[in-house]
Write an enzyme that holds these catalytic residues in place. Structure first.
Site, PDB file in Angstrom:
ATOM      1  N   ASP A  19      57.782  67.886  17.847  1.00 53.07           N
ATOM      2  CA  ASP A  19      57.338  66.910  16.853  1.00 53.07           C
ATOM      3  C   ASP A  19      56.457  67.598  15.806  1.00 53.07           C
ATOM      4  OD1 ASP A  19      58.338  64.430  18.318  1.00 53.07           O
ATOM      5  OD2 ASP A  19      57.027  65.312  19.818  1.00 53.07           O
ATOM      6  N   GLN A 231      55.024  80.398  14.208  1.00 57.30           N
ATOM      7  CA  GLN A 231      56.394  79.979  13.871  1.00 57.30           C
ATOM      8  C   GLN A 231      57.138  81.087  13.128  1.00 57.30           C
ATOM      9  OE1 GLN A 231      56.579  76.290  11.621  1.00 57.30           O
ATOM     10  NE2 GLN A 231      57.176  75.139  13.420  1.00 57.30           N
ATOM     11  N   GLY A 248      65.183  71.794  22.561  1.00 54.00           N
ATOM     12  CA  GLY A 248      64.621  70.738  21.731  1.00 54.00           C
ATOM     13  C   GLY A 248      65.291  70.605  20.375  1.00 54.00           C
ATOM     14  N   GLU A 249      64.505  70.665  19.324  1.00 47.91           N
ATOM     15  CA  GLU A 249      65.051  70.427  17.982  1.00 47.91           C
ATOM     16  C   GLU A 249      64.783  71.584  17.021  1.00 47.91           C
ATOM     17  OE1 GLU A 249      64.874  66.477  16.438  1.00 47.91           O
ATOM     18  OE2 GLU A 249      64.570  67.166  14.381  1.00 47.91           O
ATOM     19  N   ASP A 250      63.526  71.976  16.893  1.00 47.54           N
ATOM     20  CA  ASP A 250      63.221  72.941  15.836  1.00 47.54           C
ATOM     21  C   ASP A 250      63.754  74.340  16.152  1.00 47.54           C
ATOM     22  OD1 ASP A 250      61.904  73.534  13.281  1.00 47.54           O
ATOM     23  OD2 ASP A 250      60.666  74.836  14.508  1.00 47.54           O
ATOM     24  N   SER A 251      63.538  74.818  17.378  1.00 52.19           N
ATOM     25  CA  SER A 251      64.050  76.166  17.719  1.00 52.19           C
ATOM     26  C   SER A 251      65.578  76.164  17.695  1.00 52.19           C
ATOM     27  CB  SER A 251      63.520  76.633  19.082  1.00 52.19           C
ATOM     28  OG  SER A 251      63.843  75.719  20.105  1.00 52.19           O
TER      29      SER A 251
HETATM   30  O1  TRH Z   1      58.970  72.097  22.301  1.00 47.78           O
HETATM   31  P1  TRH Z   1      60.299  71.465  22.203  1.00 47.78           P
HETATM   32  O2  TRH Z   1      60.985  71.262  23.453  1.00 47.78           O
HETATM   33  O3  TRH Z   1      60.170  70.120  21.415  1.00 47.78           O
HETATM   34  C1  TRH Z   1      60.825  68.931  21.793  1.00 47.78           C
HETATM   35  C2  TRH Z   1      61.981  68.581  20.967  1.00 47.78           C
HETATM   36  O4  TRH Z   1      61.630  68.557  19.613  1.00 47.78           O
HETATM   37  C3  TRH Z   1      62.509  67.250  21.380  1.00 47.78           C
HETATM   38  O5  TRH Z   1      63.593  66.881  20.575  1.00 47.78           O
HETATM   39  C4  TRH Z   1      61.410  66.245  21.244  1.00 47.78           C
HETATM   40  O6  TRH Z   1      61.844  65.015  21.664  1.00 47.78           O
HETATM   41  C5  TRH Z   1      60.277  66.693  22.077  1.00 47.78           C
HETATM   42  O7  TRH Z   1      59.854  67.977  21.648  1.00 47.78           O
HETATM   43  C6  TRH Z   1      59.125  65.756  21.979  1.00 47.78           C
HETATM   44  O8  TRH Z   1      61.247  72.410  21.308  1.00 47.78           O
HETATM   45  P2  TRH Z   1      61.308  72.659  19.744  1.00 47.78           P
HETATM   46  O9  TRH Z   1      61.801  71.437  19.041  1.00 47.78           O
HETATM   47  O10 TRH Z   1      62.077  73.877  19.559  1.00 47.78           O
HETATM   48  O11 TRH Z   1      59.820  72.925  19.292  1.00 47.78           O
HETATM   49  C7  TRH Z   1      59.143  74.104  19.599  1.00 47.78           C
HETATM   50  C8  TRH Z   1      58.307  74.551  18.403  1.00 47.78           C
HETATM   51  O12 TRH Z   1      57.458  75.603  18.776  1.00 47.78           O
HETATM   52  C9  TRH Z   1      59.174  75.068  17.262  1.00 47.78           C
HETATM   53  O13 TRH Z   1      58.605  74.682  16.021  1.00 47.78           O
HETATM   54  C10 TRH Z   1      59.059  76.578  17.414  1.00 47.78           C
HETATM   55  C11 TRH Z   1      57.658  76.708  17.912  1.00 47.78           C
HETATM   56  N1  TRH Z   1      57.369  77.931  18.643  1.00 47.78           N
HETATM   57  C12 TRH Z   1      56.474  78.830  18.080  1.00 47.78           C
HETATM   58  O14 TRH Z   1      55.994  78.617  16.950  1.00 47.78           O
HETATM   59  N2  TRH Z   1      56.125  79.943  18.797  1.00 47.78           N
HETATM   60  C13 TRH Z   1      56.648  80.217  20.005  1.00 47.78           C
HETATM   61  O15 TRH Z   1      56.298  81.258  20.603  1.00 47.78           O
HETATM   62  C14 TRH Z   1      57.586  79.304  20.556  1.00 47.78           C
HETATM   63  C15 TRH Z   1      58.187  79.600  21.903  1.00 47.78           C
HETATM   64  C16 TRH Z   1      57.922  78.160  19.858  1.00 47.78           C
END
Ligand code: TRH
Length: 343
Positions: A19, A231, A248-251
């Protein structure tokens, strides 16, 4: 609308980091295009590692628990259906001109997205009576809102020297090793995956999360536990690896811009709704059949294949899919034209 446009983005952290991750990327993209983003978030703790540097043009605010004497911006984004503070909505209702109000939805490749994208929800009662909220759906086809893609991203990826970056971080592979990143939820298929990866010399870079302490070495498989990266550095990790496991979504989106083979661990939902969502993406992207088997296995819908036999084909598919996505306007450009906000 004359510049600078002020965007208010409201974000509630439900769990995990997506999020906030999506909202932060949107805020950065807004700021990079010369606008002003105010991010209102109920738990900004993860920004300490995700975004150690705050670019000009972004203001970070705690979620307003009480009324604040603030004039709402030109655009108000309600991320993922988080409910806006009623006092803020009341201020929106008396602002002239009224702010454009958008609910930014979760990403899905399912058909309903095209049907629902852009729908209006006039407010007949409550503090926002008289305003109209619109639903904006990210997606993978021209009839959706597209994906976040900041200007110059693909050129930056193309000019990136992955091996040199890995070496600078102290994460260089040994000669002949492939490099794989792992970011995932708890997953009972982990031992089977480690076994499959070890069939070819592999350096596995394990991101923080429930799997990190469970990753074990074996002949053919070396592992390193990574700290949380910013990020920007997480993106670089995706660009530098030969294969990425994302979630999830962003990665998941960023892995697609990396143009490297990737495997998606979809956010699990109680009613198994994520199964249809996973299948919808695989068919939308026309993923090679062998590769789908690995995705289904990693998400618990089938046994994990014993080998990564689809990897070579996935390596051909990934840049083609990226090119297809890049032919569409990015999400912020689409939002701007949808709202009539100048860039
Ligand atoms: O953390 P997530 O599993 O987030 C999830 C999904 O968005 C899901 O759809 C939602 O319903 C739930 O959250 C509440 O995975 P996501 O979306 O990839 O988000 C991880 C964020 O963290 C992304 O912006 C990348 C960032 N990130 C870093 O900046 N540094 C890191 O070392 C890592 C591993 C991730």
């Amino acid at each position: 609308m004359s510049r600078p446009v002020v965007w208010d983005i409201f974000c509630r952290v439900i769990d995990n980091h997506g999020d906030l991750g999506v909202c932060w990327r949107l805020a950065r993209d807004i700021a990079a295009r010369g606008h002003m983003a105010r991010l209102w978030v109920d738990d900004a703790a993860a920004l300490a590692w995700m975004a150690p540097d705050h670019p000009a043009g972004i203001e970070l605010h705690a979620w307003p628990e009480t009324d604040l004497a603030v004039r709402p911006g030109d655009v108000v984004i309600e991320a993922f259906g988080c409910e806006l503070p009623p006092a803020f909505v009341a201020r929106m209702a008396v602002r002239a001109p009224a702010p454009r109000w958008v609910n930014l939805e979760y990403l899905s490749a399912e058909d309903y997205v095209e049907r629902s994208h852009g729908l209006a929800s006039p407010q007949f009662s409550g503090p926002g009576a008289g305003l109209t909220k619109h639903f904006f759906y990210p997606g993978f086809t021209p009839r959706t809102g597209g994906l976040l893609r900041e200007p110059g991203l693909l050129e930056t990826v193309a000019g990136f020297d992955g091996p040199a970056w890995l070496a600078r971080r102290g994460w260089a592979p040994r000669p002949g090793e492939r490099v794989v990143s792992l970011f995932a939820y708890a997953n009972p298929a982990l031992p089977a995956l480690l076994q499959a990866l070890a069939a070819q010399p592999t350096l596995l870079l394990a991101c923080p999360g429930p799997l990190q302490p469970l990753v074990t070495e074996r002949p053919g498989l070396r592992t390193l536990a990574l700290p949380y990266l910013s990020q920007d550095d997480y993106d670089r990790l995706l660009w530098a690896c030969d294969l990425n496991f994302v979630r999830g979504e962003d990665s998941f989106v960023r892995a697609q811009w990396a143009g490297k083979p990737f495997v998606w661990h979809i956010y699990p939902q109680h009613d198994d709704a994520h199964r249809a969502k996973l299948e919808a993406f695989m068919s939308r992207a026309s993923l090679p059949e062998d590769w789908r088997a690995l995705w289904r296995g990693w998400n618990g819908f089938a046994p994990l294949p014993a080998t990564l036999s689809g990897l070579a084909q996935a390596g051909i598919h990934a840049p083609r899919w990226r090119a297809q996505l890049a032919a569409q306007p990015d999400l912020l450009a689409q939002l701007q034209s949808f709202l009539g906000v100048s860039s």
